[in-house]
Design an enzyme around this catalytic site. Structure first.
Site, mmCIF file in Angstrom:
data_model
loop_
_atom_site.group_PDB
_atom_site.id
_atom_site.type_symbol
_atom_site.label_atom_id
_atom_site.label_comp_id
_atom_site.label_asym_id
_atom_site.label_seq_id
_atom_site.Cartn_x
_atom_site.Cartn_y
_atom_site.Cartn_z
ATOM 1 N N LYS A 1 -25.977 -33.113 38.679
ATOM 2 C CA LYS A 1 -25.104 -33.894 37.795
ATOM 3 C C LYS A 1 -24.399 -32.896 36.887
ATOM 4 C CE LYS A 1 -24.249 -35.739 34.260
ATOM 5 N NZ LYS A 1 -23.027 -35.480 33.479
ATOM 6 N N GLY B 1 -28.751 -27.370 28.112
ATOM 7 C CA GLY B 1 -27.896 -28.128 27.194
ATOM 8 C C GLY B 1 -28.476 -28.136 25.798
ATOM 9 N N SER B 2 -28.231 -29.212 25.082
ATOM 10 C CA SER B 2 -28.624 -29.279 23.667
ATOM 11 C C SER B 2 -30.105 -29.630 23.502
ATOM 12 C CB SER B 2 -27.779 -30.334 22.956
ATOM 13 O OG SER B 2 -28.072 -31.606 23.487
ATOM 14 N N GLY C 1 -32.244 -32.272 25.639
ATOM 15 C CA GLY C 1 -33.410 -31.657 26.297
ATOM 16 C C GLY C 1 -34.694 -32.425 26.013
ATOM 17 N N GLU D 1 -33.470 -25.132 29.076
ATOM 18 C CA GLU D 1 -32.800 -23.982 28.468
ATOM 19 C C GLU D 1 -31.843 -24.560 27.433
ATOM 20 O OE1 GLU D 1 -30.418 -21.867 27.231
ATOM 21 O OE2 GLU D 1 -29.473 -21.454 29.163
ATOM 22 N N CYS E 1 -25.085 -20.094 25.499
ATOM 23 C CA CYS E 1 -26.445 -20.343 25.006
ATOM 24 C C CYS E 1 -27.026 -19.088 24.375
ATOM 25 C CB CYS E 1 -27.333 -20.861 26.121
ATOM 26 S SG CYS E 1 -27.186 -19.934 27.645
ATOM 27 N N GLU F 1 -27.340 -23.783 15.616
ATOM 28 C CA GLU F 1 -26.456 -23.344 16.703
ATOM 29 C C GLU F 1 -25.074 -23.952 16.481
ATOM 30 O OE1 GLU F 1 -27.111 -24.768 20.821
ATOM 31 O OE2 GLU F 1 -26.982 -22.652 21.360
HETATM 32 P P1 NDP Z 1 -25.668 -32.113 26.044
HETATM 33 O O1 NDP Z 1 -27.001 -31.486 25.951
HETATM 34 O O2 NDP Z 1 -25.582 -33.568 25.704
HETATM 35 O O3 NDP Z 1 -25.092 -31.941 27.534
HETATM 36 C C1 NDP Z 1 -25.616 -31.049 28.485
HETATM 37 C C2 NDP Z 1 -25.720 -31.730 29.830
HETATM 38 O O4 NDP Z 1 -26.612 -32.851 29.733
HETATM 39 C C3 NDP Z 1 -24.397 -32.309 30.328
HETATM 40 O O5 NDP Z 1 -24.350 -32.193 31.731
HETATM 41 C C4 NDP Z 1 -24.505 -33.773 29.922
HETATM 42 O O6 NDP Z 1 -23.669 -34.606 30.681
HETATM 43 C C5 NDP Z 1 -25.966 -34.034 30.215
HETATM 44 N N1 NDP Z 1 -26.529 -35.190 29.508
HETATM 45 C C6 NDP Z 1 -26.123 -35.747 28.340
HETATM 46 N N2 NDP Z 1 -26.918 -36.787 27.996
HETATM 47 C C7 NDP Z 1 -27.859 -36.876 28.970
HETATM 48 C C8 NDP Z 1 -28.987 -37.733 29.177
HETATM 49 N N3 NDP Z 1 -29.281 -38.719 28.336
HETATM 50 N N4 NDP Z 1 -29.740 -37.542 30.269
HETATM 51 C C9 NDP Z 1 -29.460 -36.547 31.124
HETATM 52 N N5 NDP Z 1 -28.409 -35.706 30.992
HETATM 53 C C10 NDP Z 1 -27.625 -35.869 29.919
HETATM 54 O O7 NDP Z 1 -24.670 -31.237 25.175
HETATM 55 P P2 NDP Z 1 -23.208 -31.595 24.672
HETATM 56 O O8 NDP Z 1 -22.259 -31.450 25.790
HETATM 57 O O9 NDP Z 1 -23.217 -32.924 23.984
HETATM 58 O O10 NDP Z 1 -22.947 -30.438 23.598
HETATM 59 C C11 NDP Z 1 -23.473 -30.554 22.286
HETATM 60 C C12 NDP Z 1 -24.142 -29.276 21.837
HETATM 61 O O11 NDP Z 1 -25.154 -28.920 22.748
HETATM 62 C C13 NDP Z 1 -23.247 -28.036 21.786
HETATM 63 O O12 NDP Z 1 -22.538 -27.977 20.591
HETATM 64 C C14 NDP Z 1 -24.256 -26.924 21.896
HETATM 65 O O13 NDP Z 1 -24.829 -26.656 20.649
HETATM 66 C C15 NDP Z 1 -25.330 -27.508 22.818
HETATM 67 N N6 NDP Z 1 -25.163 -27.056 24.220
HETATM 68 C C16 NDP Z 1 -25.937 -26.019 24.644
HETATM 69 C C17 NDP Z 1 -25.767 -25.509 25.923
HETATM 70 C C18 NDP Z 1 -26.565 -24.336 26.395
HETATM 71 O O14 NDP Z 1 -26.074 -23.575 27.225
HETATM 72 N N7 NDP Z 1 -27.787 -24.184 25.960
HETATM 73 C C19 NDP Z 1 -24.758 -26.061 26.846
HETATM 74 C C20 NDP Z 1 -24.035 -27.185 26.310
HETATM 75 C C21 NDP Z 1 -24.241 -27.641 25.029
HETATM 76 P P3 NDP Z 1 -22.242 -35.055 30.043
HETATM 77 O O15 NDP Z 1 -21.585 -33.826 29.545
HETATM 78 O O16 NDP Z 1 -21.540 -35.661 31.194
HETATM 79 O O17 NDP Z 1 -22.569 -36.005 28.935
#
Ligand code: NDP
Length: 481
Positions: A178, A231-232, A236, A253, A287, A383
């Site tokens: 996804k 992701g966030s 997470g 991560e 990240c 962050e």
């Molecule tokens: P998210 O953690 O929400 O998104 C990361 C991934 O998770 C995306 O593919 C997202 O899909 C998916 N996702 C979102 N909600 C769910 C859920 N309930 N169940 C399963 N998967 C889900 O991050 P954001 O895009 O909202 O970014 C916000 C903040 O997160 C950033 O400002 C940054 O601080 C952090 N971040 C950290 C990353 C890293 O590399 N460690 C990468 C991205 C963000 P979709 O985008 O389609 O909602």
């Protein structure tokens, strides 16, 4: 976009490009201009069900029966195809996520490198024999989990697909991916290349859509056996709870607040490019971005001045302009970063890029260097995920370690010093998944295990270590007398 050879509004399920069950789409925006440039599928729980069933069928069928060396050969062939298309993939990524072309191309090359690395390793993952009681032969088998779920963010889609899908396929898992709704195109392009390379139907399925819909449906699905999430922290935690309901392993991560610690005896000429680049690369949406620079007080002013010079000279532009920094991913991310910058009014703006003539609708912020922070300042704790760094003075090793370890995170750190003994002491004392000495990031380091402690997450991806994460160990104890 003229480079596209696939339908962006479809899911890949069981080797077929299919319209999402609900028929919905989501708009795509070019971060450099804010213009709508297309649409992707809005996948639903129904599509996730179909994708998980297709993956299970592939795992029980053709893919599960593919010998390890052939899986490896296929991944290496796919890596070659990615390399041949690196310019095209870079152009797609640049339009989709706003990344300057050179950085997007480097991501495509890294994707190929992951496929080569894991392709080469596919038939080199062995179990062990274990000396045991008389009359027994005991050995271990490294087996795939089965169906693995992959939630990939928008900041480095190609690299994160490479490190997680590459390792999962190499070890014989069948995958459901996804991608982030803001960054689907290279995931779809990659999946199409995988089909062309001969990956059996269902070994890789891709369902674009919203995190709260397709993402949540995938991470809570009872048919998956492992989740890889980047992701966030908030998402997470939700993913880990969903994994707990099905009692399956999860690799998280979750980013960080990674420090670079500069001692007075450091080679500043060598350090300076790393100090700044590690903060502004990919517009700070990394990240492992280094958003805190800790400097020993006797050279603090010098480091701030020299970093500021670099900040003032940074060129910000559209992805196709291929300058130092592009736009942020979205209007939402621009709002998040601007909100953080508003919390820096009590700090000194030591350096700041000038935004020139940029498209009005683009998601640009001026890369900014704040000085005079303490380790406890909000900008030194949270962050930001934008091109913003804070410089913090310290006095002596003990304070440096206390500040470096003084956040909830622990992903990456670096230490700049000529003293070998101090290098060793700090590498042990700093809480992080990776510590770099007199460098930062080791040029991506496909071979190097990567992951965090604390709120940076747990589990390791990259390197050989990922192959252990994507397998489960079975012990066989045979009594033969
Ligand atoms: P998210 O953690 O929400 O998104 C990361 C991934 O998770 C995306 O593919 C997202 O899909 C998916 N996702 C979102 N909600 C769910 C859920 N309930 N169940 C399963 N998967 C889900 O991050 P954001 O895009 O909202 O970014 C916000 C903040 O997160 C950033 O400002 C940054 O601080 C952090 N971040 C950290 C990353 C890293 O590399 N460690 C990468 C991205 C963000 P979709 O985008 O389609 O909602």
């Amino acid at each position: 976009m003229k480079e596209l050879w696939f339908d962006t509004a479809k899911c890949l399920i069981g080797g077929e490009w299919t319209a999402p069950a609900g028929g919905g789409t989501l708009p795509l925006y070019d971060p450099s201009t804010g213009a709508e440039i297309g649409a992707i599928a809005r996948g639903t729980a129904q599509d996730i069900d179909a994708a998980v069933a297709a993956a299970e069928a592939a795992y029980r069928g053709a893919w599960g029966q593919t010998p390890a060396f052939e899986r490896g050969r296929l991944l290496m062939k796919l890596g070659q195809m990615v390399l041949e298309k690196a310019d095209v993939l870079a152009a797609i990524e640049a339009a989709d996520v706003g990344k300057p072309l050179k950085q997007a191309r480097a991501d495509a090359v890294a994707l190929a490198r992951y496929l080569e690395f894991y392709g080469g390793a596919a038939d080199k993952l062995h179990g062990q024999t274990i000396p045991f009681l008389d009359g027994y032969t005991v050995y271990t088998l490294r087996e795939p989990h089965g169906v693995t779920g992959h939630i990939v963010p928008w900041n480095y889609p190609m690299q994160i697909i490479g490190r997680s899908i590459g390792a999962a396929l190499a070890t014989g898992n069948a995958c459901v991916l996804k991608p982030a709704e803001d960054a689907c195109l290279t995931a779809l392009a990659f999946a199409d290349l995988a089909l062309q390379a001969g990956l059996p139907a269902g070994a890789l399925n891709v369902v674009p859509g919203l995190g709260a819909e397709a993402g949540a449906a995938l991470t809570g699905h009872p048919g998956i056996h492992h989740i890889s999430f980047t992701g966030s922290v908030g998402t997470g935690i939700a993913v880990q709870k969903a994994a707990a309901d099905n009692v399956i392993p999860v690799t998280l991560e979750l980013g960080g607040k990674s420090p670079q610690v500069v001692f007075a005896d450091a080679d500043l000429d060598a350090a300076l490019p790393f100090l700044v680049n590690a903060g502004i690369q990919n517009c700070g949406q990394t990240c492992s971005a280094s958003s805190r620079i800790l400097v020993e007080r006797s050279r603090y002013d010098e480091v701030v001045a020299r970093m500021a010079e670099r900040y003032d000279a940074l060129r910000v532009g559209r992805a196709v302009d291929d300058l130092d920094v592009g736009p942020l991913i979205s209007a939402r991310q621009k709002g998040i970063v601007a909100g953080f910058m508003d919390h820096g009014t009590d700090l000194e703006v030591a350096g700041q890029a000038t935004l020139g003539d940029l498209p009005d609708g683009g998601y640009y912020v001026a890369p900014t260097l704040f000085a005079g922070a303490t380790g406890a300042h909000k900008l030194a704790q949270e962050e930001i995920f934008g091109p913003v760094q804070v410089v913090i003075p310290f006095e002596g090793e003990e304070e440096a370690v206390a500040i470096a370890n003084g956040t909830d995170y622990g992903l990456v750190a670096s230490v700049w010093t000529d003293s070998g003994a101090r290098q060793m002491r700090l590498a042990k004392a700093i809480r992080a998944g990776q510590v770099f000495i007199n460098n930062y990031g080791a040029a991506g380091g496909v071979e190097l295990p990567f992951g965090g402690t604390g709120k940076s997450g747990h589990g390791r991806e990259k390197g050989f270590e990922a192959l252990y994460a994507f397998t489960t160990l079975k012990t066989v104890a045979a009594y033969h007398g």
